[in-house]
Design a protein around this motif. Structure first.
Motif, PDB file in Angstrom:
ATOM      1  N   ARG A   1       0.914  -1.238   0.127  1.00  0.00           N
ATOM      2  CA  ARG A   1      -0.116  -0.159   0.042  1.00  0.00           C
ATOM      3  C   ARG A   1       0.971   1.151  -0.232  1.00  0.00           C
ATOM      4  O   ARG A   1       0.796   2.122  -0.624  1.00  0.00           O
ATOM      5  CB  ARG A   1      -0.937   0.242   1.101  1.00  0.00           C
ATOM      6  N   GLU A   2       2.032   1.200   0.991  1.00  0.00           N
ATOM      7  CA  GLU A   2       2.803   2.516   0.796  1.00  0.00           C
ATOM      8  C   GLU A   2       3.597   2.720  -0.234  1.00  0.00           C
ATOM      9  O   GLU A   2       3.660   3.755  -0.868  1.00  0.00           O
ATOM     10  CB  GLU A   2       3.716   2.325   2.054  1.00  0.00           C
ATOM     11  N   ARG A   3       3.968   1.567  -0.869  1.00  0.00           N
ATOM     12  CA  ARG A   3       4.830   1.745  -2.260  1.00  0.00           C
ATOM     13  C   ARG A   3       3.706   2.333  -3.359  1.00  0.00           C
ATOM     14  O   ARG A   3       4.117   2.992  -4.225  1.00  0.00           O
ATOM     15  CB  ARG A   3       5.318   0.351  -2.869  1.00  0.00           C
ATOM     16  N   CYS A   4       2.716   1.868  -3.396  1.00  0.00           N
ATOM     17  CA  CYS A   4       1.574   2.389  -4.241  1.00  0.00           C
ATOM     18  C   CYS A   4       1.331   3.796  -4.159  1.00  0.00           C
ATOM     19  O   CYS A   4       0.967   4.249  -5.143  1.00  0.00           O
ATOM     20  CB  CYS A   4       0.363   1.363  -4.186  1.00  0.00           C
ATOM     21  N   ARG A   5       0.985   4.178  -2.761  1.00  0.00           N
ATOM     22  CA  ARG A   5       0.762   5.434  -2.788  1.00  0.00           C
ATOM     23  C   ARG A   5       1.985   6.399  -2.963  1.00  0.00           C
ATOM     24  O   ARG A   5       1.432   7.500  -3.455  1.00  0.00           O
ATOM     25  CB  ARG A   5       0.496   5.426  -1.109  1.00  0.00           C
ATOM     26  N   ARG A   6       3.022   5.841  -2.751  1.00  0.00           N
ATOM     27  CA  ARG A   6       4.162   6.789  -3.440  1.00  0.00           C
ATOM     28  C   ARG A   6       3.978   6.691  -5.068  1.00  0.00           C
ATOM     29  O   ARG A   6       4.254   7.921  -5.601  1.00  0.00           O
ATOM     30  CB  ARG A   6       5.440   6.235  -2.869  1.00  0.00           C
ATOM     31  N   LEU A   7       3.726   5.669  -5.472  1.00  0.00           N
ATOM     32  CA  LEU A   7       3.511   5.770  -7.078  1.00  0.00           C
ATOM     33  C   LEU A   7       2.474   6.976  -7.500  1.00  0.00           C
ATOM     34  O   LEU A   7       2.636   7.452  -8.398  1.00  0.00           O
ATOM     35  CB  LEU A   7       3.201   4.414  -7.415  1.00  0.00           C
ATOM     36  N   VAL A   8       1.435   6.746  -6.574  1.00  0.00           N
ATOM     37  CA  VAL A   8       0.369   7.767  -7.115  1.00  0.00           C
ATOM     38  C   VAL A   8       0.550   8.991  -6.992  1.00  0.00           C
ATOM     39  O   VAL A   8       0.344   9.801  -7.881  1.00  0.00           O
ATOM     40  CB  VAL A   8      -0.938   7.477  -6.115  1.00  0.00           C
ATOM     41  N   ARG A   9       1.490   9.459  -5.976  1.00  0.00           N
ATOM     42  CA  ARG A   9       1.974  10.891  -5.929  1.00  0.00           C
ATOM     43  C   ARG A   9       2.907  11.144  -6.903  1.00  0.00           C
ATOM     44  O   ARG A   9       2.761  12.275  -7.448  1.00  0.00           O
ATOM     45  CB  ARG A   9       2.779  10.992  -4.132  1.00  0.00           C
ATOM     46  N   ARG A  10       3.901  10.233  -7.334  1.00  0.00           N
ATOM     47  CA  ARG A  10       4.703  10.506  -8.359  1.00  0.00           C
ATOM     48  C   ARG A  10       4.105  10.838  -9.726  1.00  0.00           C
ATOM     49  O   ARG A  10       4.103  12.004 -10.444  1.00  0.00           O
ATOM     50  CB  ARG A  10       5.692   9.652  -8.566  1.00  0.00           C
ATOM     51  N   ARG A  11       2.912   9.895  -9.719  1.00  0.00           N
ATOM     52  CA  ARG A  11       2.272  10.152 -11.185  1.00  0.00           C
ATOM     53  C   ARG A  11       1.265  11.325 -11.186  1.00  0.00           C
ATOM     54  O   ARG A  11       1.026  12.003 -12.158  1.00  0.00           O
ATOM     55  CB  ARG A  11       1.230   9.124 -11.404  1.00  0.00           C
ATOM     56  N   ALA A  12       0.629  11.598  -9.977  1.00  0.00           N
ATOM     57  CA  ALA A  12      -0.091  12.960  -9.820  1.00  0.00           C
ATOM     58  C   ALA A  12       0.887  14.194  -9.997  1.00  0.00           C
ATOM     59  O   ALA A  12       0.347  15.129 -10.692  1.00  0.00           O
ATOM     60  CB  ALA A  12      -0.538  12.922  -8.365  1.00  0.00           C
ATOM     61  N   MET A  13       2.015  13.922  -9.492  1.00  0.00           N
ATOM     62  CA  MET A  13       2.883  15.092  -9.966  1.00  0.00           C
ATOM     63  C   MET A  13       3.270  15.546 -11.441  1.00  0.00           C
ATOM     64  O   MET A  13       3.304  16.504 -11.978  1.00  0.00           O
ATOM     65  CB  MET A  13       4.357  15.295  -9.139  1.00  0.00           C
ATOM     66  N   VAL A  14       3.241  14.350 -12.073  1.00  0.00           N
ATOM     67  CA  VAL A  14       3.610  14.363 -13.552  1.00  0.00           C
ATOM     68  C   VAL A  14       2.143  15.090 -14.129  1.00  0.00           C
ATOM     69  O   VAL A  14       2.227  15.761 -15.161  1.00  0.00           O
ATOM     70  CB  VAL A  14       3.835  12.844 -14.261  1.00  0.00           C
ATOM     71  N   SER A  15       1.154  14.483 -13.660  1.00  0.00           N
ATOM     72  CA  SER A  15      -0.466  14.896 -14.168  1.00  0.00           C
ATOM     73  C   SER A  15      -0.530  16.397 -14.206  1.00  0.00           C
ATOM     74  O   SER A  15      -1.031  17.133 -14.877  1.00  0.00           O
ATOM     75  CB  SER A  15      -1.377  14.251 -13.515  1.00  0.00           C
ATOM     76  N   ALA A  16      -0.059  16.936 -12.703  1.00  0.00           N
ATOM     77  CA  ALA A  16      -0.022  18.396 -12.557  1.00  0.00           C
ATOM     78  C   ALA A  16       0.740  19.227 -13.074  1.00  0.00           C
ATOM     79  O   ALA A  16       0.267  20.070 -13.765  1.00  0.00           O
ATOM     80  CB  ALA A  16       0.475  18.578 -11.029  1.00  0.00           C
TER      81      ALA A  16
END
Length: 170
Positions: free
Chosen positions: A23-38
């Motif tokens: 879950r923690e690894r995936c949450r970090r992945l979400v944050r990184r991809r959200a930064m790219v999206s932003a």
């Protein structure tokens, strides 16, 4: 001629501790991809952010499903009893993308449900610079929220499988 590595053999996390680590690894992945999206949303080209989000989000969902051992292929390899538990748990937690083949159409439908994002982004682009920053912020929050919901859905499905006895350590 190179052989393509079959990465569909990731097992469902076997303990609560394993589930939390994934879950923690995936949450970090979400944050990184959200930064790219932003970052893409800050570019004042209408429509670019939507096309980018479709691709980024489809890849994100696939990656999260893979990490939890919950892609369509991985679930099909489970014993029928566990397969049924996985699909029932996914339905029970509202995880419409758990164990599914993620297509652009499915992602587009999901992003349309968060229609606020598109309207606010497009409206924000009418105001130079400030609008771009607002658009990027909205994009980050919306992308993160949807990504986190999927991570939580996968974690709940994995927990159901552990409770049912699938417990196989990573």
């Amino acid at each position: 001629m190179g052989l393509k590595k079959d990465t569909n053999w990731t097992l469902v996390p076997g303990t609560e501790r394993d589930i939390e680590a994934v879950r923690e690894r995936c949450r970090r992945l979400v944050r990184r991809r959200a930064m790219v999206s932003a970052g893409v949303a800050a570019v004042p080209i209408p429509g670019l952010d939507v096309v980018s989000d479709l691709r980024l989000f489809a890849l994100l969902i696939d990656d999260i499903n893979q990490e939890f051992g919950l892609t369509a292929q991985q679930i099909e390899r489970m014993q029928p009893k566990f397969r049924l538990i996985a699909y029932e748990a996914a339905i029970g937690v509202g995880g419409m993308l758990v164990g599914k083949l993620v297509t652009r159409e499915v992602v587009l439908q999901l992003l349309r449900r968060s229609g606020l994002k598109s309207v606010a982004r497009q409206a924000g682009k009418l105001v130079p610079l400030a609008g771009q920053l607002v658009s990027a912020g909205i994009g980050f929050v919306a992308f993160s929220r949807i990504g986190y919901q999927h991570v939580d859905a996968c974690a709940k499905v994995a927990q159901e499988l552990v409770t049912a006895g699938i417990a196989r350590p990573l």
